[in-house]
Design a protein around this motif. Structure first.
Motif, PDB file in Angstrom:
ATOM      1  N   LEU A 116      72.984  -2.808  15.862  1.00  0.00           N
ATOM      2  CA  LEU A 116      72.482  -1.762  16.754  1.00  0.00           C
ATOM      3  C   LEU A 116      73.483  -1.470  17.863  1.00  0.00           C
ATOM      4  CD1 LEU A 116      68.719  -2.755  16.997  1.00  0.00           C
ATOM      5  CD2 LEU A 116      69.690  -0.765  15.816  1.00  0.00           C
ATOM      6  N   SER A 117      74.101  -2.497  18.393  1.00  0.00           N
ATOM      7  CA  SER A 117      75.117  -2.317  19.426  1.00  0.00           C
ATOM      8  C   SER A 117      76.303  -1.532  18.882  1.00  0.00           C
ATOM      9  CB  SER A 117      75.560  -3.682  19.955  1.00  0.00           C
ATOM     10  OG  SER A 117      76.538  -3.532  20.937  1.00  0.00           O
ATOM     11  N   TYR A 122      65.533   7.917  10.855  1.00  0.00           N
ATOM     12  CA  TYR A 122      64.063   7.944  10.823  1.00  0.00           C
ATOM     13  C   TYR A 122      63.510   6.531  10.980  1.00  0.00           C
ATOM     14  CZ  TYR A 122      59.278   8.539   9.255  1.00  0.00           C
ATOM     15  OH  TYR A 122      57.895   8.528   9.187  1.00  0.00           O
ATOM     16  N   LEU A 123      64.078   5.583  10.244  1.00  0.00           N
ATOM     17  CA  LEU A 123      63.610   4.201  10.328  1.00  0.00           C
ATOM     18  C   LEU A 123      63.812   3.621  11.727  1.00  0.00           C
ATOM     19  CD1 LEU A 123      64.949   2.981   6.886  1.00  0.00           C
ATOM     20  CD2 LEU A 123      62.552   3.413   7.507  1.00  0.00           C
ATOM     21  N   LEU A 124      64.927   3.971  12.350  1.00  0.00           N
ATOM     22  CA  LEU A 124      65.189   3.517  13.711  1.00  0.00           C
ATOM     23  C   LEU A 124      64.154   4.096  14.668  1.00  0.00           C
ATOM     24  CD1 LEU A 124      67.091   1.903  15.533  1.00  0.00           C
ATOM     25  CD2 LEU A 124      68.526   3.940  15.696  1.00  0.00           C
ATOM     26  N   LYS A 125      63.855   5.375  14.537  1.00  0.00           N
ATOM     27  CA  LYS A 125      62.858   6.022  15.398  1.00  0.00           C
ATOM     28  C   LYS A 125      61.471   5.439  15.144  1.00  0.00           C
ATOM     29  CE  LYS A 125      61.301   8.889  18.400  1.00  0.00           C
ATOM     30  NZ  LYS A 125      61.503   8.627  19.819  1.00  0.00           N
ATOM     31  N   GLU A 126      61.156   5.149  13.884  1.00  0.00           N
ATOM     32  CA  GLU A 126      59.859   4.552  13.554  1.00  0.00           C
ATOM     33  C   GLU A 126      59.717   3.180  14.225  1.00  0.00           C
ATOM     34  OE1 GLU A 126      57.172   3.931   9.572  1.00  0.00           O
ATOM     35  OE2 GLU A 126      59.309   3.449   9.426  1.00  0.00           O
ATOM     36  N   ALA A 127      60.780   2.372  14.161  1.00  0.00           N
ATOM     37  CA  ALA A 127      60.750   1.055  14.800  1.00  0.00           C
ATOM     38  C   ALA A 127      60.647   1.197  16.317  1.00  0.00           C
ATOM     39  CB  ALA A 127      61.986   0.249  14.415  1.00  0.00           C
ATOM     40  N   GLN A 128      61.405   2.144  16.881  1.00  0.00           N
ATOM     41  CA  GLN A 128      61.362   2.366  18.328  1.00  0.00           C
ATOM     42  C   GLN A 128      59.972   2.813  18.764  1.00  0.00           C
ATOM     43  OE1 GLN A 128      61.105   5.527  20.142  1.00  0.00           O
ATOM     44  NE2 GLN A 128      61.226   4.421  22.059  1.00  0.00           N
ATOM     45  N   HIS A 129      59.357   3.680  17.994  1.00  0.00           N
ATOM     46  CA  HIS A 129      58.013   4.170  18.342  1.00  0.00           C
ATOM     47  C   HIS A 129      56.989   3.027  18.291  1.00  0.00           C
ATOM     48  CE1 HIS A 129      54.619   6.848  18.761  1.00  0.00           C
ATOM     49  NE2 HIS A 129      54.086   6.306  17.682  1.00  0.00           N
ATOM     50  N   ALA A 130      57.079   2.190  17.265  1.00  0.00           N
ATOM     51  CA  ALA A 130      56.156   1.057  17.160  1.00  0.00           C
ATOM     52  C   ALA A 130      56.360   0.088  18.324  1.00  0.00           C
ATOM     53  CB  ALA A 130      56.357   0.340  15.820  1.00  0.00           C
ATOM     54  N   LEU A 131      57.615  -0.168  18.683  1.00  0.00           N
ATOM     55  CA  LEU A 131      57.918  -1.037  19.820  1.00  0.00           C
ATOM     56  C   LEU A 131      57.377  -0.436  21.111  1.00  0.00           C
ATOM     57  CD1 LEU A 131      59.329  -3.477  21.141  1.00  0.00           C
ATOM     58  CD2 LEU A 131      61.435  -2.111  21.157  1.00  0.00           C
ATOM     59  N   ARG A 132      57.635   0.842  21.334  1.00  0.00           N
ATOM     60  CA  ARG A 132      57.175   1.509  22.558  1.00  0.00           C
ATOM     61  C   ARG A 132      55.654   1.486  22.660  1.00  0.00           C
ATOM     62  NH1 ARG A 132      58.824   5.584  26.397  1.00  0.00           N
ATOM     63  NH2 ARG A 132      57.000   5.792  27.719  1.00  0.00           N
ATOM     64  N   THR A 133      54.965   1.731  21.557  1.00  0.00           N
ATOM     65  CA  THR A 133      53.496   1.715  21.559  1.00  0.00           C
ATOM     66  C   THR A 133      52.971   0.329  21.928  1.00  0.00           C
ATOM     67  OG1 THR A 133      53.423   3.497  19.926  1.00  0.00           O
ATOM     68  CG2 THR A 133      51.446   2.131  20.135  1.00  0.00           C
ATOM     69  N   HIS A 140      64.848  11.474   0.934  1.00  0.00           N
ATOM     70  CA  HIS A 140      63.607  11.579   1.693  1.00  0.00           C
ATOM     71  C   HIS A 140      63.840  11.128   3.134  1.00  0.00           C
ATOM     72  CE1 HIS A 140      61.522  12.367  -2.028  1.00  0.00           C
ATOM     73  NE2 HIS A 140      62.036  11.257  -2.547  1.00  0.00           N
ATOM     74  N   VAL A 141      63.234  11.834   4.058  1.00  0.00           N
ATOM     75  CA  VAL A 141      63.429  11.500   5.469  1.00  0.00           C
ATOM     76  C   VAL A 141      63.046  10.049   5.753  1.00  0.00           C
ATOM     77  CG1 VAL A 141      61.168  12.321   6.280  1.00  0.00           C
ATOM     78  CG2 VAL A 141      63.134  12.358   7.820  1.00  0.00           C
ATOM     79  N   GLU A 142      62.031   9.549   5.061  1.00  0.00           N
ATOM     80  CA  GLU A 142      61.574   8.173   5.282  1.00  0.00           C
ATOM     81  C   GLU A 142      62.613   7.132   4.882  1.00  0.00           C
ATOM     82  OE1 GLU A 142      59.866  10.396   3.396  1.00  0.00           O
ATOM     83  OE2 GLU A 142      58.178  10.905   4.680  1.00  0.00           O
ATOM     84  N   ASP A 143      63.629   7.557   4.117  1.00  0.00           N
ATOM     85  CA  ASP A 143      64.696   6.650   3.692  1.00  0.00           C
ATOM     86  C   ASP A 143      65.904   6.674   4.628  1.00  0.00           C
ATOM     87  OD1 ASP A 143      63.220   5.979   1.409  1.00  0.00           O
ATOM     88  OD2 ASP A 143      64.113   7.625   0.251  1.00  0.00           O
ATOM     89  N   ARG A 144      65.918   7.588   5.547  1.00  0.00           N
ATOM     90  CA  ARG A 144      67.088   7.766   6.414  1.00  0.00           C
ATOM     91  C   ARG A 144      67.064   6.739   7.553  1.00  0.00           C
ATOM     92  NH1 ARG A 144      70.043  11.907   4.913  1.00  0.00           N
ATOM     93  NH2 ARG A 144      71.146  11.950   6.880  1.00  0.00           N
ATOM     94  N   VAL A 145      68.225   6.209   7.879  1.00  0.00           N
ATOM     95  CA  VAL A 145      68.337   5.187   8.918  1.00  0.00           C
ATOM     96  C   VAL A 145      67.824   5.716  10.258  1.00  0.00           C
ATOM     97  CG1 VAL A 145      69.966   3.794  10.255  1.00  0.00           C
ATOM     98  CG2 VAL A 145      70.207   3.965   7.779  1.00  0.00           C
TER      99      VAL A 145
END
Length: 145
Positions: free
Chosen positions: A134-135, A12-23, A5-10
């Motif tokens: 992340l680095s 996707y999770l990275l983008k989700e975290a980035q989007h929440a941070l950006r918001t 599932h896309v929701e399990d992919r790293v």
């Protein structure tokens, strides 16, 4: 390990975290009249005054054309000044004005609170590990590994 599932992919999770941070950053910076890309520019100049538009674009992850528009707006707002480069006459460098320096300082505090909210569930060791991981992931793309 990647799930089906896309929701399990790293990624996707990275983008989700980035989007929440950006918001959250957008919300905190809006109170100061800034966008996140504008903050990135002011922050880069706070760290290293006199950067060119090309250098600022690389640091803010935007195109040179977008960076030019951002710098023009910041200059009109009295937050930055552009000056001719000492050795390369056609290149303009950018520095913070005193007003810009004050604004970026208060913005650092606001962004720090946002980052602290994001990292609150993590221990100090987990925070350090996350930063290292992340680095390492970013470096893998730069080095082709």
């Amino acid at each position: 390990m990647q799930g089906n599932h896309v929701e399990d992919r790293v990624g996707y999770l990275l983008k989700e975290a980035q989007h929440a941070l950006r918001t959250a950053m957008d919300r905190a910076l809006r109170e100061r009249g800034l966008t996140t890309p504008q903050y990135a520019v002011l922050s880069a100049l706070d760290n290293q005054p006199g950067l060119s538009n090309a250098e600022l674009a690389r640091r803010a992850f935007v195109t040179p054309q977008t960076m030019n528009a951002i710098v023009v707006l910041l200059e009109r707002a009295g937050l930055v000044e552009r000056r001719p480069h000492a050795r390369h006459g056609r290149v303009l460098t950018t520095v913070l004005t005193p007003v810009g320096a004050d604004l970026v300082l208060s913005s650092h505090e606001a962004v720090g609170r946002v980052e602290e909210q994001m990292l609150a569930p993590l221990s100090d060791a987990e925070r350090a590990q996350l930063a290292r991981l992340l680095s390492t992931c970013a470096k893998a793309f730069r080095t082709g590994n």
